[in-house]
Scaffold this active site. Structure first.
Site, PDB file in Angstrom:
ATOM      1  N   HIS A   1       0.826  -1.223   0.000  1.00 14.29           N
ATOM      2  CA  HIS A   1       0.000   0.000   0.000  1.00 14.29           C
ATOM      3  C   HIS A   1       0.856   1.269   0.000  1.00 14.29           C
ATOM      4  O   HIS A   1       0.661   2.172  -0.796  1.00 14.29           O
ATOM      5  CB  HIS A   1      -0.871   0.059   1.255  1.00 14.29           C
ATOM      6  CG  HIS A   1      -1.889  -1.022   1.398  1.00 14.29           C
ATOM      7  ND1 HIS A   1      -3.035  -1.105   0.642  1.00 14.29           N
ATOM      8  CD2 HIS A   1      -1.947  -2.067   2.258  1.00 14.29           C
ATOM      9  CE1 HIS A   1      -3.760  -2.143   1.028  1.00 14.29           C
ATOM     10  NE2 HIS A   1      -3.128  -2.750   1.992  1.00 14.29           N
TER      11      HIS A   1
HETATM   12  O1  RIB Z   1      -4.918   0.589   4.779  1.00 16.88           O
HETATM   13  C1  RIB Z   1      -3.527   0.432   4.593  1.00 16.88           C
HETATM   14  C2  RIB Z   1      -2.791   1.467   5.362  1.00 16.88           C
HETATM   15  O2  RIB Z   1      -3.010   1.278   6.755  1.00 16.88           O
HETATM   16  C3  RIB Z   1      -1.263   1.375   5.175  1.00 16.88           C
HETATM   17  O3  RIB Z   1      -0.714   2.661   5.292  1.00 16.88           O
HETATM   18  C4  RIB Z   1      -0.825   0.536   6.328  1.00 16.88           C
HETATM   19  O4  RIB Z   1       0.519   0.835   6.735  1.00 16.88           O
HETATM   20  C5  RIB Z   1      -1.779   0.994   7.404  1.00 16.88           C
HETATM   21  O5  RIB Z   1      -1.252   2.181   7.961  1.00 16.88           O
END
Ligand code: RIB
Ligand code: CA
Length: 312
Positions: free
Chosen positions: A239
């Site tokens: 992500h």
């Molecule tokens: O939904 C994914 C996000 O939430 C990413 O940034 C992960 O590190 C958590 O912070």
């Protein structure tokens, strides 16, 4: 081509660590500072993780500042169930010996933005609490940040609730401040980040490079992969790499201009990023972008090339 000056704000968990390591390997970016925010785990742990990840790749030259210990209004909601109690899936890396900065994240980010005369991008990889507080403490900062590229939100779907992504859900009021600030927000939401799969075979290949960053990626993801199984292999979503790769290589992506606002009152919709991407009704103020597609194979090749480039 001149490098882009980038400040990384992170709730350093497993994918944040991968994002920081790959960002420091992207020759298009000049990482000028970093700040830690509460999110995946408590801010003392995210602060320690940002420092120690930068130390692992010998980038103690990048100063790290501690920020918010809790969301600006709602109670804290932890993601330690996913990232482990230390935020790195239980992986341990050496303690950084870099000096601790006296300034808080808000003043440090503001001063850097002013020093660079507005030639600064922010990559926000966690809840937007630090950004909201910085804007509240220093309202004229909106004139000194080119754009904020966030990992957060989604045009469609959610991962903490059916309509909210963790970073926005964790601090929806802070997100609303940022989206309404007038600074261009480039939203790397689940729409694109859930295309950014790193499969077990990729993880094994990176581990085989035999360096410390590959070891951290392998060790920190052993437990989390239990959450995801795509096709027929375990995998993780990268992500947090998205905002940084978008800034460095926008040609890998498809993004659409849109208006984005955050639900801060709903019971079942709290933390939803409401966009006009698929709506006939368009918001009047459409100063944001939603990133929707990525060239996955080119992205993964770049991640592997960067991990392979780390000597030890
Ligand atoms: O939904 C994914 C996000 O939430 C990413 O940034 C992960 O590190 C958590 O912070
Ligand atoms: Ca994160």
């Amino acid at each position: 081509m001149e490098k882009l000056n980038v400040w990384i704000d992170s709730d350093c968990g497993i994918d944040d660590a991968i994002a920081i390591i790959t960002a420091c390997g992207l020759k298009e970016l000049n990482i000028v500072g970093a700040s830690a925010v509460v999110g995946n785990v408590e801010v003392d742990k995210t602060y320690r993780n940002v420092r120690n990840v930068l130390s692992l790749i010998h980038r103690e030259d990048i100063p790290v500042y501690k920020g918010a210990a809790k969301p600006i209004i709602k109670p804290y909601f932890s993601a330690s169930y996913f990232h482990g109690s230390n935020g790195l899936g239980g992986a341990e890396i050496p303690e950084s010996k870099a000096k601790h900065e006296e300034k808080n994240a808000y003043d440090a980010l503001y001063e850097k933005a002013r020093e660079l005369g507005g030639n600064l991008y922010v990559a926000a990889l966690g809840p937007l609490s630090n950004l909201a507080i910085t804007i509240a403490d220093h309202p004229d900062i909106v004139n000194y940040i080119r754009a904020i590229a966030i990992m957060g939100g989604a045009v469609e779907g959610g991962n903490v609730t059916p309509c909210a992504e963790f970073n926005i859900f964790c601090d929806p009021h802070a997100a609303e401040v940022v989206f309404k600030s007038g600074i261009e927000v480039i939203m790397c939401g689940l729409d694109v980040t859930m295309q950014m799969k790193l499969g077990q075979s990729d993880i094994d290949e990176i581990y085989a490079y035999g360096n410390k960053v590959g070891d951290l990626l392998y060790t920190s993801t052993i437990t989390t992969k239990q959450f995801y199984r795509a096709e027929n292999e375990r995998m993780i979503y990268l992500h947090d790499c998205c905002p940084l790769f978008y800034l460095a290589h926008p040609e890998l992506f498809k993004a659409v201009k849109c208006g984005i606002y955050v639900e801060t009152e709903g019971e079942i919709t709290l933390g939803k990023t409401v966009t006009d991407v698929y709506s006939d009704h368009k918001w009047e103020d459409r100063h944001c972008k939603a990133v929707m597609k990525i060239d996955h194979d080119r992205f993964i090749d770049m991640v592997k090339d960067i991990y392979r480039s780390y000597e030890e």
